[in-house]
Design a protein around this motif. Sequence first.
Motif, PDB file in Angstrom:
ATOM      1  N   GLN A 114       7.197 -33.887  79.308  1.00 37.87           N
ATOM      2  CA  GLN A 114       7.276 -34.756  78.138  1.00 37.87           C
ATOM      3  C   GLN A 114       6.380 -34.143  77.065  1.00 37.87           C
ATOM      4  O   GLN A 114       5.196 -34.464  76.984  1.00 37.87           O
ATOM      5  N   ASP A 115       6.927 -33.237  76.280  1.00 40.99           N
ATOM      6  CA  ASP A 115       6.118 -32.496  75.323  1.00 40.99           C
ATOM      7  C   ASP A 115       5.002 -31.765  76.068  1.00 40.99           C
ATOM      8  O   ASP A 115       3.839 -31.799  75.675  1.00 40.99           O
ATOM      9  N   GLY A 116       5.380 -31.117  77.147  1.00 43.69           N
ATOM     10  CA  GLY A 116       4.439 -30.396  77.993  1.00 43.69           C
ATOM     11  C   GLY A 116       4.224 -31.103  79.322  1.00 43.69           C
ATOM     12  O   GLY A 116       4.767 -32.174  79.573  1.00 43.69           O
ATOM     13  N   GLY A 148      -3.111 -28.536  75.468  1.00 44.27           N
ATOM     14  CA  GLY A 148      -3.039 -27.265  74.763  1.00 44.27           C
ATOM     15  C   GLY A 148      -2.259 -27.324  73.467  1.00 44.27           C
ATOM     16  O   GLY A 148      -2.544 -26.575  72.531  1.00 44.27           O
ATOM     17  N   ASN A 149      -1.291 -28.255  73.387  1.00 47.54           N
ATOM     18  CA  ASN A 149      -0.520 -28.383  72.141  1.00 47.54           C
ATOM     19  C   ASN A 149      -1.152 -29.372  71.166  1.00 47.54           C
ATOM     20  O   ASN A 149      -0.618 -29.605  70.076  1.00 47.54           O
ATOM     21  N   GLY A 150      -2.283 -29.968  71.555  1.00 45.46           N
ATOM     22  CA  GLY A 150      -3.021 -30.861  70.673  1.00 45.46           C
ATOM     23  C   GLY A 150      -2.419 -32.235  70.491  1.00 45.46           C
ATOM     24  O   GLY A 150      -2.929 -33.035  69.684  1.00 45.46           O
ATOM     25  N   SER A 171       1.484 -38.352  72.523  1.00 46.30           N
ATOM     26  CA  SER A 171       2.361 -37.563  71.655  1.00 46.30           C
ATOM     27  C   SER A 171       3.499 -38.454  71.141  1.00 46.30           C
ATOM     28  O   SER A 171       4.204 -39.100  71.932  1.00 46.30           O
ATOM     29  N   GLU A 172       3.656 -38.506  69.843  1.00 43.72           N
ATOM     30  CA  GLU A 172       4.618 -39.410  69.218  1.00 43.72           C
ATOM     31  C   GLU A 172       6.042 -39.155  69.716  1.00 43.72           C
ATOM     32  O   GLU A 172       6.520 -38.021  69.750  1.00 43.72           O
ATOM     33  N   GLY A 173       6.685 -40.243  70.123  1.00 42.78           N
ATOM     34  CA  GLY A 173       8.063 -40.159  70.573  1.00 42.78           C
ATOM     35  C   GLY A 173       8.234 -39.833  72.043  1.00 42.78           C
ATOM     36  O   GLY A 173       9.371 -39.752  72.525  1.00 42.78           O
ATOM     37  N   ASN A 265       3.886 -45.568  76.510  1.00 38.88           N
ATOM     38  CA  ASN A 265       3.847 -44.785  75.267  1.00 38.88           C
ATOM     39  C   ASN A 265       2.753 -45.254  74.310  1.00 38.88           C
ATOM     40  O   ASN A 265       2.805 -44.962  73.120  1.00 38.88           O
ATOM     41  N   THR A 266       1.770 -45.980  74.837  1.00 37.90           N
ATOM     42  CA  THR A 266       0.634 -46.421  74.031  1.00 37.90           C
ATOM     43  C   THR A 266      -0.655 -46.112  74.779  1.00 37.90           C
ATOM     44  O   THR A 266      -0.637 -45.705  75.946  1.00 37.90           O
ATOM     45  N   VAL A 267      -1.781 -46.321  74.113  1.00 40.05           N
ATOM     46  CA  VAL A 267      -3.088 -46.105  74.744  1.00 40.05           C
ATOM     47  C   VAL A 267      -3.274 -47.107  75.885  1.00 40.05           C
ATOM     48  O   VAL A 267      -3.104 -48.314  75.698  1.00 40.05           O
TER      49      VAL A 267
END
Length: 292
Positions: A114-116, A148-150, A171-173, A265-267
């Motif tokens: 998921q984005d990494g 690593g992708n911030g 990460s958004e989305g 998908n939230t904190v």
Amino acid sequence: MFLKKIASKIVPYISRSNISASLMIFCCALLSTGCNSLPEVKQVSLSHGIDVSAGGASAYVISISNATFYLEKEGGGLSSMLDADGIDWIGFNDSKGSGWKGEYRGFPNAIHKQDGSYFHAMNAGTDQSVSQITVETPQHVQIIFTSGNGQWQGQWDFYPERCDFTMSQVSEGFHYWVQYEGVPGGEMDESDFWFNSADTKRHPINEGFSGDLPSPEWYAFGDEKAPRMFYLLHHEDDNHPDDYASRPYMTVLGFGRSNKDKYLNTVQTFSIGFAESTQYNVVEQVVKDIIR
């Protein structure tokens, strides 16, 4: 010895100052009890080392009152979690192809494709993160990992009685889950069992669970041969599934997981630790005391 040194300074002064006899008696009583009467001060300690059992990866080694955690510096996930008897309840190793026997294990194993793939002990599929120690006191150690992708950030907070993991940046989305993939009591076998917040029953380790846990959302895993249980608490209540399924060699518990679907998908914050009991009501109280 510490009290005797103090008394050697105080008692002569009291005599010279002609303080009341009652105060003298108090000082003598204090000397006679010794240091054994003082309550134990529970602390957190941080050191740097390697997790030999996990393949020799560099790790933060954090010790609390009844556990030692090995937090990999590159992966940002736990590779080992030792109880007070030195038994590892995770059992990760990085051997490629070991699957449920090693490379899949860990906590929180949160971000997978998921984005990494982040916050997992380093295996062939884990992407690297960077870390920073932001708090280091005898009562609190905090380490923050940034992917690593911030785009992701995971915050670890260690206290004398427990460890908290917070997914502090998402990460958004994209979505994540928080998982315990490990070995209760050091080995996955028929002597293992679990509790959760859905009922007060003791469930065999090979019995699954599907659905959203009632608040407060928690699981605890035990072994008939162990005097304690490992608990996991989700601080925020939600309507997402919190499924558990056994595998031949490890647990697969996922907050915000059903099959291979991710829902968070939230904190969010999660607490883990050992309750020094195998009784449901005691373990439940340990968990509830955290979120009071």
